[in-house]
Every structure is written in C-alpha cells, then in structure tokens.
Design a protein around this motif. Structure first.
Motif: not given
Length: 853
Positions: A416-423
């Motif tokens: 649910k993290s933004i960083d992981a979604a960006l990746v």
C-alpha cells in the motif's frame, strides 16, 4: 586599476588567471574605488540560468526584467536583443567564476557583445579563457583581456599586503616572502599568516623556502592550524556549504558569533570571500576560498576530535532542517557530517522527495557507507528499489522489493506504499501485459490515499506517473483527470518542478485528444515552470519542446526553425519516446528514399508493446509517408494494419487513399461513406475531419457539388475553435484541388476562419507539406545531390509543374491545358529529367527550393 578603468569603457572585459591570483580581490577593490559607477555583481558558482543573466543585463541597461521560467535559447536571445535595441549600459555587470557559466549563457553574451556593444558593460572573472569569439570582438574594439601577469602585485603593493597582515615581521622575512611569491596574492597572504603566527618567523621562513612554494595546499593547512579553535570549528562546520549567510553559519556551527567571524575572515580576501551583492547587509553571502576548502574537506574526512565535534553540531542542525521541512538541506548536511543513521532514517521517511530533489547519487552512497543501518531500516528498501527503477535497473529493484515482500511484518505496508506503487508503474513500462492491471491497482490506491490524507509530493509524483501510463494505454480521459490534479496540486504547494512535469505530460494528452492549441498552451506553461537544477529538468524540458512542435505542426505556418531535440536521448516515458521518434522521422522526410521508414516502424526494444491508440498514431504517420510517395502497396498494407487494431474508420480512409492512387475515385468515395457518417469506430481524433475534407474533394470531382460543399462546411465549423489546418491538405489524386474548393466555398459562405485557412493553404500544398515543414531547410545542392544550377523549363513544362503543385491529376492537367494525357506524361518525364527528380514529391520539393514555382 588603470587597466580596468580603460578596458571597461568597452563592452567586454575578461580577467583570466588561475585560482588564488587575486582576481576577485582586485576587481572588488576597483569597484570600491569607483563609487560613481553602479555595479551588479554575480557569482556563477551554483549556476546562473540564462534567463536570470538576461534579466540582469536588462537591469544594467535600465530595462525591467521580462523573462520568467525557462525558454528556448534562440527565443531568449531574440527577446533580449529586441529589448536592448537602442539602449546604453548604465551599470557594469561583474560575473565572478564566469568559467562556470553554461554554453547558453556564453551564446547570449556573444550575441549581445557582437550586435549591441553599447548596451552591455561586462567584466568576466575566469580561471581560464571563456568560449567567446575573441578575435571578432577584439578587432571591433569590444573586448579587453587582463591576464594573470597583470594581476601580479608590484613589490611595493606586495610589501603593503604583507605588512597589512603582519606588521611585526623582520625586513629579511618580508623580502624572502616577496622574492618567492613573485606578486601572487594567495601565496603572499598564506605565507605571511603562516610565518607571522610561528614563534620563530625566521625559522618558519627557512622551512617554507626549503620545501618549495608550489605546495599551496600545505600553506593552507598551516594557516588553518594557526586559527583559533572557535574559527576552526566554524570552518569545519561550513566546509560542505557552497555559500553561507551569517544566519546559516550561526545555526550550522552553533556559534552566535559566527557571522562576525566570517566577516573577520573575509577581511583577508582569501580565507573566506564575501560575495558581492546589491542586497542589504543582512543578506550577505560568504564562501570559503577553494585552496582552504580542499584542506577543510580532506580534514573532515580524516576525522579527529575537532571534526567529531563539528559533525555533532552539523548533525543537530540537519535534524532541525529536516523537522522544519527543509529535507533537501537536512539530507545534504547529514551526508556531509557522515551521520549515517539519521540519513538512512530520512531516506525511509522522505525517500521519494529526496529522489525528486536530485539526491539519488547521495542515497546510493549512504547505502554503501552504512549497510548495517540500511539493513535495520526496511522502510528505506522501497526507496532504494525506486532509485534502481529510475535507472532502469529492474533486477536490482526487484531484489529490494522481494526482501520486503518476504517479510510478513512489512509486506502489507509495502503493498500500500506510494514508493512501491511508483516502482511497479515504472517497471510495468517494459511489460505490455503487466501495465493495464498495474494501472488499475494504482488508480485504486491513489483514490484510497487521497480520501484519507492531504496530498504531498510523493502522491503528486504517483499521480503524474499514473497519468503518463494512462496516456500510453490510450485512457486519455483518466490521464487528463490525474494529470490536471497533479499539476494543480503541485502548483498550490509551490512544487514548480512537479507541476512542470505533470503539465508536460498533460500537453501530450491534449494533443492526442485533438486539442492542438491547448497542447501548445500547456507546453508553454510547463517550460515557464521548469526549475534550474531539478532532476526532472531534462526530461520535462524535452517533453515540453516535443509538445510545442506537435502543436505547431497542426498549423501550416512558419516556425522558428529546428529545435535542439536532435541530440536528445530517447525519453524514458514511452508515449514521449514515440512522439520524439515521429518528429525525428518528419525532419528526415526531404532526404527520405521512400519505403517503410524505419524511424516510424522499428521502435526500440526498451519500449513496451504498442497499445492500439499509439499504434494508430504510428500507422497514421506512415500513411502520410505513403501518400507523399504515392506508394499504393504500402497504403494497402497500412489499411490492413489499421483494421487489425480495430481502427475501422482509419482503415476505411487508408483504403480510400489506396483506391484513389489506383485511379478509382468512386471506390474511394464509397470507402469513406461510413466514416463521413460517423458510423465507423475511430481511434484518432482528426479522422472524421480528414474523411469529410477528402470526401468533399471526391464528391465535387464526381459532380456532387452541393454535397461536397456541405461536407467541407462541416469540417470548417469543427476546426474553427482549434484553428486546425492539417485536415485540409490535398488528399485526393483525382479529386478537386483543395485550394480551389476552399476558395469556392469562401465565396459562397465567407467567414474569418475560412479566409485564414485559404491564405495558409495557398502557401502549403499537398500532403507532403505537413511533413516537409518539420524538416530543417536545405540548400538546392543538397536536395539535388548534384550541381546546384537552375534548369530552363519550357513554358508548357512550367504550366504542367504549376498544376502538379496544385495537386492535379494527369487527367486534370490535360483538361486544363487542352492536351492529351500522354502529352502530359511526356512533359512530366522531361521535367523530372531536367531537375533530377523521380517522383512528384521530389519534383515539388526541388522546384520550390529553386523557386521554379
């Protein structure tokens, strides 16, 4: 001083000498000795954007600033040149460390000194000769160069400098310093301070003489060791600051008297340099001299009690920066102080912001320097995965994420993290199958985050990447929604770099929706917000320029000339990359040999599989090429390509063009019928308009004049708001020439837009005009690939050429000139032989270059 008095009467004075020769001190003393002469003092350390330099040059000539944001170099030069026409310089502009200016700044200065020498009075202080056209400027009397030898002090001046720093030195020591220093200011000051603070000046002088004077570094080290502990602490604390104000010095060093210490050090003219500023005294800036700075940074890395104490104070100041929102300075100072635990925690908490601020390299350095701290901070792993993804190291990114996903404690948070979604979004660019579900999942995550928290920089970045991915997939309404939200939120938060990035993507969205005018406006706004030094600058700037060129291509008017995109690397965003390739192919068209045109077909392997909308744009570009080259076989293949991706309307238009090239206008008109009636599924925004215009040509030639006029009027109404001219090219080989049809309708139903359209198309005829206008102009010899002579045409050959330029078929030419079709072919063969052409498009290009038509 006299040399500066004499040289500054001209437009440009260059003071060129190595570091430590007293250039800045000499010019500063000259400025102080001329209170009647107003001076604007700039320093190129840290960069001077061309638009900032332009505004200072305007101010020096008594003109107000008028350039805000980044613009193209040729546009900026024209603007400044226009503003300074007829002006005279009222102030001298001094640029210290001018060797650090960008090539764009030197291009601007070259142009102004060459064309408007009376409007500028410049002094450039450089360590080496700047890239200016010295010979031309010198011959015109606009350039004076003062070299390092001219800065060497006379013995009397050097003696006065020694006594100013140490009045108690014995005469033999003063003479030894003067003999060895040979007039160089830095060596004089360093040696004097070293010897003066020694218990036995004579012994110290003997030691320096024996060791040699080339080791200025050793002298700076000696000077540093003789300073008070309070002063050493201050210098160690600010050793990694480019410039420092008294307020920052107080906060970073923890010493309330830091500002006064800086002022005292600046009196030497070497250890600390006071930057020239027109601002109030409280805005003073200082920087450490390069000779001493190297010593300080080396000592900071080597450690010691003083260094440990300085690091502790800097670490405390960096924490204060981070907690008060200045994570940029906070992180930079933590890295400088080697406070690895705190730096890793800042990466975990604000990693996305740090990447946007350009700290990717420092983050990697922290990970290498402190692997144990990284191991204990799993929240930083997603940030490091994002950094790897931005560098296209997808295997490295997956390794970081896999470590997190194997840990049950962090797996749910990671999902649910933004960083992981960006990746995930960045990685999915290379996988056509993975991108649609990834976009769907990220869209849900964005809506969930937006509903429960205020927008911040990472969410804006995620919205921008989501919109860019939706552009690629052809989900343009969703892309517009997310990119508009990202741009408006970024502007409201003062994040101009993010706003510019989102707006440049939004410009491409508008273009692909058929809103070319809006595309141009958004691209202009994006360029005005591109900040200097931002990590997205190059990509955003290039994307905005691409959008500008695309918008301009929809109006058949003259443009300023080729942009600087030719040498730009291929964009990471696949949508931008495709348009970049399309524009490159358009520029190459005049020299193209026909055929498939690999720049439009063979996309690089790093791009993901092309979705239907982008495929349709690529096939459409190839249709233009096939039409220009009258390639019926290629056109038939492209019709099948359109049909394969579900672009039924576009396939019908391509089949009509194929039938038209085969000489069957009735079949062409029949193929267009469902598109004209808007009953066929279409992907491209202008397909219906092109079909209306094309069908109007065919229907009129077949005798259905009223129907043709109605179709053309509908197309004129639908293009008026956007001022689109590209649908009105001469599509048909056998239909009524477009300009004739437009002029007839203009006589029956006049309107301002129709009149404007007629005027444009009188100068730009045929489908090749759209592509030809995007290419750099070439001379006749290049186009002819042979002697650049102008052939002599017979009157009848010239008449045939004029009709061909209007888009007329051989039958139309025969009817207009009252000759047979075979005679037309004979004249065409003779015409092609004389000008060295093999087909109509080449003949028209060469004829216009040689001004035969």
């Amino acid at each position: 001083m006299r040399m500066l008095d004499d040289s500054t009467r001209g437009a440009l004075t260059v003071v060129s000498a190595p570091a430590g020769t007293g250039k800045t001190l000499t010019v500063a003393r000259w400025c102080a000795s001329r209170p009647d002469l107003p001076v604007i003092w700039l320093n190129a350390v840290g960069g001077v954007p061309p638009q900032v330099l332009a505004n200072h040059l305007r101010a020096a000539a008594g003109m107000p600033s008028s350039v805000a944001g980044r613009v193209q170099q040729n546009v900026l030069i024209r603007q400044v040149a226009h503003d300074l026409t007829g002006c005279e310089a009222e102030q001298v502009v001094v640029i210290d460390d001018a060797h650090l200016l960008s090539a764009q700044c030197f291009a601007l200065l070259n142009e102004l000194v060459s064309r408007y020498p009376q409007a500028v009075r410049l002094v450039l202080i450089c360590r080496w000769d700047p890239p200016i056209t010295r010979l031309a400027h010198a011959l015109s009397g606009n350039l004076s160069v003062i070299r390092g030898t001219a800065l060497q002090m006379s013995r009397r001046e050097a003696s006065e400098l020694v006594l100013a720093h140490a009045s108690h030195l014995p005469p033999e020591v003063v003479d030894a310093i003067l003999d060895r220093a040979q007039g160089w200011a830095a060596l004089i000051v360093l040696a004097t301070r070293t010897v003066a603070l020694s218990p036995d000046p004579l012994t110290a002088m003997d030691y320096l003489t024996q060791r040699g004077w080339v080791l200025a570094d050793m002298l700076a080290s000696q000077v540093f060791s003789t300073l008070s502990s309070r002063t050493r602490h201050l210098l160690l604390c600010i050793a990694f600051e480019e410039t420092v104000t008294p307020e920052i010095a107080v906060r970073v060093s923890g010493d309330s008297r830091a500002g006064q210490l800086l002022a005292d050090l600046a009196m030497s003219g070497l250890l600390v340099i006071r930057e020239g500023r027109e601002a109030a005294p409280e805005a003073e800036l200082y920087r450490i001299h390069p000779l001493l700075l190297e010593v300080l940074q080396r000592q900071t890395r080597s450690g010691g009690v003083d260094v440990m104490r300085a690091r502790a104070v800097v670490r405390r100041a960096a924490r204060w920066d981070a907690t008060h929102g200045d994570i940029d300075q906070g992180f930079r100072r933590l890295v400088a102080a080697q406070a690895w635990d705190d730096a890793v925690q800042l990466i975990a908490d604000h990693g996305a912001e740090l990447l946007m601020l350009g700290h990717a390299r420092q983050m990697v350095a922290v990970a290498h320097a402190a692997p144990e701290a990284i191991e204990q901070a799993p929240h930083a792993w997603t940030v490091l995965a994002l950094e790897r993804s931005l560098r296209s190291d997808y295997d490295g990114a997956r390794r970081w994420l896999d470590r997190l996903r194997r840990n049950p404690r962090y797996a749910e948070r990671t999902a649910k993290s933004i960083d992981a979604a960006l990746v995930d979004l960045i990685q999915a660019r290379t996988d056509g199958w993975a991108l649609p579900p990834t976009v769907d999942r990220v869209r849900g995550l964005v809506e969930s985050i937006a509903a429960r928290s205020a927008p911040k920089a990472p969410l804006i970045w995620l919205l921008t990447e989501l919109g860019a991915a939706e552009n690629w997939l052809g989900r343009l309404q969703n892309a517009e929604k997310h990119l508009r939200r990202a741009a408006s939120t970024a502007r409201s938060l003062g994040l101009s770099g993010l706003a510019a990035t989102a707006m440049s993507h939004l410009a491409l969205t508008a273009y692909m929706q058929g809103h070319a005018r809006l595309c141009g406006m958004l691209a202009d706004r994006a360029l005005s917000m591109v900040p200097a030094g931002a990590h997205t600058e190059d990509q955003t700037y290039t994307r905005a320029i691409i959008a500008q060129e695309l918008a301009a291509s929809c109006e058949l008017t003259e443009t300023p000339g080729p942009s600087d995109l030719a040498d730009s690397p291929l964009q990471a965003d696949p949508t931008t990359a495709v348009w970049q390739l399309i524009l490159a192919a358009r520029r190459q068209l005049p020299g193209d040999s026909g055929g498939d045109g690999p720049a439009l077909v063979d996309l690089p392997t790093e791009l993901p599989p092309t979705p239907p909308l982008m495929s349709a744009f690529l096939i459409g570009e190839r249709c233009f090429r096939a039409l220009v080259h009258e390639d019926q076989v290629l056109m038939d293949k492209l019709a099948n390509d359109f049909a394969a991706i579900g672009a039924d309307a576009e396939a019908a238009v391509a089949r009509a063009l194929c039938a038209d090239l085969a000489g069957d206008p009735q079949a062409a008109a029949a193929s267009l019928a469902p598109v004209v009636e808007d009953k066929a599924r279409r992907l491209l925004p202008t397909t219906h308009l092109v079909a209306l215009v094309y069908a109007a040509q065919l229907q009129d030639s077949l005798g259905f004049h009223s129907s043709a006029e109605d179709m053309l009027l509908e197309a004129i109404r639908d293009t008026a708001a956007q001022r689109l001219t590209t649908p009105f090219l001469h599509w048909s080989a056998s239909g009524t020439p477009m300009q004739d049809l437009l002029h007839r309708v203009a006589d029956l139903r006049p309107s301002p837009w129709l009149r404007e359209l007629c005027d444009h198309l009188d100068e730009h005829l045929g489908a090749g005009a759209l592509l030809e206008r995007a290419a750099p102009a070439q001379d006749a010899a290049q186009l002819l690939d042979g002697p650049a002579h102008i052939p002599t045409l017979t009157q009848r050959e010239h008449d045939v050429l004029v009709h061909l330029a209007r888009g007329s078929s051989y039958a139309d030419v025969a009817d207009a000139l009252y000759i047979s079709k075979n005679t037309v072919k004979t004249h065409v063969s003779s015409l092609y032989a004389k000008i060295g052409a093999s087909r109509r498009s080449d003949a028209l290009t060469i004829s216009r270059t040689l001004r035969l038509i």
